[in-house]
Enzyme design. Sequence first.
Site: not given
Length: 310
Positions: A283-284
Amino acid sequence: MKREDILVEEVQDVTLDELKGSNLLEVYNKIYGFSAESLYRGSRILKRIVSECDLRFISFTANLVSTGLRGLLADMIRRGYFNMVVTTGGTVDHDIARSFGGKYYKGSFEFSDEELRRINVHRLGNILIPFEDYGGVVEDAVNRIVPPLVKEKKEWPVYELLWEFGKRIEDKHSILRAAYDTKTPIIVPGIVDGSFGTNLFIQSQFTGLRINLFEDMRLIKDRVFSSKMAGALLIGGGISKHHTIWWNQFRDGLDYAVYLTTAQEFDGSLSGARPREAISWNKIRENAEQAVIYADATLALPLLATSLIS
């Protein structure tokens, strides 16, 4: 790790004279220790999000909209610093209530809730909301605005429905109005969780209104997949934080992320999870610039916002 690699910048002392008329973020950089460093680093990353990213998320929780931060959030949207908003149903409730005449007041955490209930006042932390300035105001707005919209079409994406409400708001501090003026989507995955969503449901029983959350998902999907650089300022946790980072996993993660939170990670909660955990979920990005600022948003957000106008 070598000493010469990490012992680079000395901590600098600050005097009262330096605080007078100064750029406080630069003062925090001099102070550096503990939370001052994360606040300064977060401000630098936020500037990069605004200047370099074509997709700029801001996510936040509804409690902030009961405070004076509502106007600051609306102003940042209106100025184009962010072009995608992810929030909760309560944000819509508070913004509509305050936009259509509801008054919120300064109070105290120490007030007796039993006494407040007897005098028909809600308490949200140290913010006081008279009963008549909340639920009834939202209900009246929905009852007035929705029936004419249903005559145009029965089914609405939620972000378009929120633009229609914003169109009818004259309050310059309104988040919905700022989003309408700039055509910034407000994505509310939990729209039915609150007064606004409940009143939409009631209207659906009489008018045939239908909301289409899949169209909201289609919009955020299209923006994510077409983005070249994506960054996010995530204030608080819960569904708004998760929805933001969830969709960015499909582009291999955010390029920049600033978390502003009071939640801790020891209980394994999504709200308390740091950016490093989001890396394990794609997600990051591994090389993303990221910062976690542990602070109450009513203290830290105004300071962060100054970096965008300096």
